[in-house]
Design an enzyme around this catalytic site. Structure first.
Site, PDB file in Angstrom:
ATOM      1  N   HIS A   3       0.060   2.121  -6.082  1.00  0.00           N
ATOM      2  CA  HIS A   3      -0.906   1.589  -7.056  1.00  0.00           C
ATOM      3  C   HIS A   3      -0.812   2.326  -8.397  1.00  0.00           C
ATOM      4  O   HIS A   3      -1.834   2.563  -9.049  1.00  0.00           O
ATOM      5  CB  HIS A   3      -2.337   1.688  -6.506  1.00  0.00           C
TER       6      HIS A   3
ATOM      7  N   ASP B 241      -3.328   4.721  -0.069  1.00  0.00           N
ATOM      8  CA  ASP B 241      -3.187   3.492   0.716  1.00  0.00           C
ATOM      9  C   ASP B 241      -2.049   2.625   0.191  1.00  0.00           C
ATOM     10  O   ASP B 241      -1.594   2.764  -0.935  1.00  0.00           O
ATOM     11  CB  ASP B 241      -4.482   2.688   0.671  1.00  0.00           C
ATOM     12  N   GLU B 242      -1.601   1.721   1.034  1.00  0.00           N
ATOM     13  CA  GLU B 242      -0.692   0.622   0.684  1.00  0.00           C
ATOM     14  C   GLU B 242       0.529   1.076  -0.123  1.00  0.00           C
ATOM     15  O   GLU B 242       0.844   0.518  -1.171  1.00  0.00           O
ATOM     16  CB  GLU B 242      -1.455  -0.450  -0.102  1.00  0.00           C
ATOM     17  N   VAL B 243       1.219   2.083   0.392  1.00  0.00           N
ATOM     18  CA  VAL B 243       2.427   2.562  -0.292  1.00  0.00           C
ATOM     19  C   VAL B 243       3.616   1.710   0.162  1.00  0.00           C
ATOM     20  O   VAL B 243       3.952   1.664   1.349  1.00  0.00           O
ATOM     21  CB  VAL B 243       2.686   4.048   0.009  1.00  0.00           C
TER      22      VAL B 243
END
Length: 473
Positions: free
Chosen positions: A209, A269-271
């Site tokens: 992100h 998160d969400e790498v």
């Protein structure tokens, strides 16, 4: 009449709410008194005795025994704010309300019993709210939320104006002048929240992100490859360069001084590993470290170094659940946020079994909208329904209502948030036995009208109207 504040002035909103109740609903039946309360307190008593409230005679004052006094700006500000809530829209008596009052209510005494009334301090996780709750309820005072989790930057834009790295917002925001949070903006938000007993916890999410970060910080992000050549695109923070950690050290040193709360949310998160997988320098580093092809180990390598950097600032940290899932070594006081809806109960069980304090947001993503009264889905959640011991369940200190910005801006933020977030508020504030959806609907309709009356454009639950729409006719 007096109200007792055991420690923190945060509870002023609760105490004065009862006085406001008598002023606005005086003479109504007991069941309608109950309807007007939101979120429902742990204990509630009503009486047939009716008091008259008049702006000419009623005042909110410090009790003689209180450790606070007129020099407590936090309370003085709240006194003025709630006086305006009570009487601000009073134009003329409503003709339909002819009532004989038992007596006039002329004074609300606020008594703070603690030695330190915390008039100049900031609310914290340790603040004694003098009630058996979850001490963490995200967002705002009228609905008894006491924490604002500020996800302040993301892939699309970097609006936070850093004094140390000004090019982050100059090159990473939608616009460097109109779409940024200046230092004075940030200070104003923090102070506005403090005056209402609300903590502000910023989130600077890495290593994923972070697309907007790369615009203003050279070599921070990982170059992606297409075959043997750079593709011209970039992925997560480059975890193999010392310069990445030098940057993070300086950046979070600044953040730790700008935001006074004891915690910073570090994301994690969400790498997306695809860019790392494509980069030959990272492939070589992976082999040197013995990570094989398990890129979650590389993520853990980065997160571990970041946690050490932030710990050096004397701040605690919150992380999304992936950081725990990937086996990163965490400090004992780390707060893990469970956000994934699949296997939510299993995740809560695992995190609390490991002894970590936990926040639940998985069932309360308000950006997922649907037809009908979806507030009921949020209301029916029982956050402690997972298998575990009493000690484990005490580690779940509360929950969070999330509203992400993919389809939200200033034009629809408030109506999409309220009163749906109010349903989350009552689930986290009230006793677990408070589950009657019909009763909740009646009270929430009244509460929604109360928000509209105060200028908050909360959307309707269903067809109907608010009494104030008739302007007293």
């Amino acid at each position: 009449m007096y109200c007792l504040l055991k420690l923190a002035p945060l509870f002023l909103a609760v105490a004065v709410c009862n006085g406001w109740l008598f002023g606005d609903f005086v003479g109504k039946q007991k069941e309608q008194d109950e309807i007007s309360l939101w979120p429902l307190p742990q204990k509630f008593q009503s009486s047939a005795v009716a008091f008259k409230l008049s702006p000419a005679s009623f005042q909110i004052v410090h009790a003689k025994q209180s450790s606070a006094g007129p020099s407590c700006g936090l309370l003085e500000n709240a006194f003025r704010r709630y006086f305006e809530y009570i009487f601000g829209d009073l134009k003329k008596p409503e003709k339909s309300r002819k009532k004989v009052y038992d007596s006039d209510l002329v004074e609300l005494q606020v008594w703070v019993t603690s030695a330190d009334p915390e008039c100049d301090g900031f609310p914290s996780l340790q603040t004694d709210e003098s009630c058996e709750l979850f001490p963490f309820r995200l967002s705002m005072a009228m609905n008894k939320f006491n924490v604002f989790h500020w996800h302040i930057v993301d892939d699309q834009s970097f609006p936070y104006m850093s004094r140390t790295f000004p090019e982050l917002s100059q090159k990473g925001a939608y616009h460097p002048f109109t779409h940024v949070y200046t230092p004075s903006d940030v200070k104003m938000v923090i102070e506005f929240a403090r005056m209402r007993g609300i903590r502000v916890i910023p989130e600077f999410d890495t290593p994923g992100h972070t697309e907007s970060w790369g615009n203003g910080q050279l070599d921070l992000l990982t170059p992606c490859y297409s075959g043997s050549s750079p593709s011209g695109t970039f992925g997560p923070v480059n975890p193999i360069l010392n310069s990445s950690y030098d940057f993070m050290t300086q950046f979070f040193k600044e953040i730790s001084t700008v935001f006074p709360d004891a915690y910073i949310h570090l994301g994690g998160d969400e790498v997306d590993f695809r860019c790392w997988e494509s980069n030959p320098d990272i492939q070589k580093f992976m082999a040197q470290q013995g990570f094989g092809t398990d890129y979650s180990k590389l993520e853990s390598f980065y997160i571990q170094r970041l946690l050490d950097i932030v710990a050096a600032t004397k701040k605690g940290y919150m992380v999304w659940q992936e950081v725990f899932d990937n086996g990163v070594k965490l400090k004992d006081d780390t707060v893990v946020e469970v956000w994934m809806g699949n296997k939510m109960e299993e995740e809560l069980q695992n995190v609390t079994r490991a002894g970590f304090t936990t926040i639940l947001s998985a069932p309360w993503y308000l950006d997922y909208i649907s037809y009908g009264q979806d507030w009921q889905h949020y209301y029916k959640v029982e956050p402690l329904s997972f298998p575990g011991t009493d000690a484990q369940k005490k580690l779940v200190i509360g929950g969070e209502a999330c509203l992400w910005g993919e389809y939200v801006d200033a034009t629809n933020l408030t109506p999409r948030l309220w009163p749906r977030a109010s349903a989350v508020a009552e689930r986290l504030w009230s006793d677990k036995s408070v589950t009657d959806v019909g009763n909740a609907y009646n009270r929430l309709v009244q509460h929604r009208c109360r928000m509209v009356k105060r200028g908050i454009p909360a959307e309707p639950l269903f067809v109907g109207h608010c009494r104030q729409e008739y302007k007293g006719l």
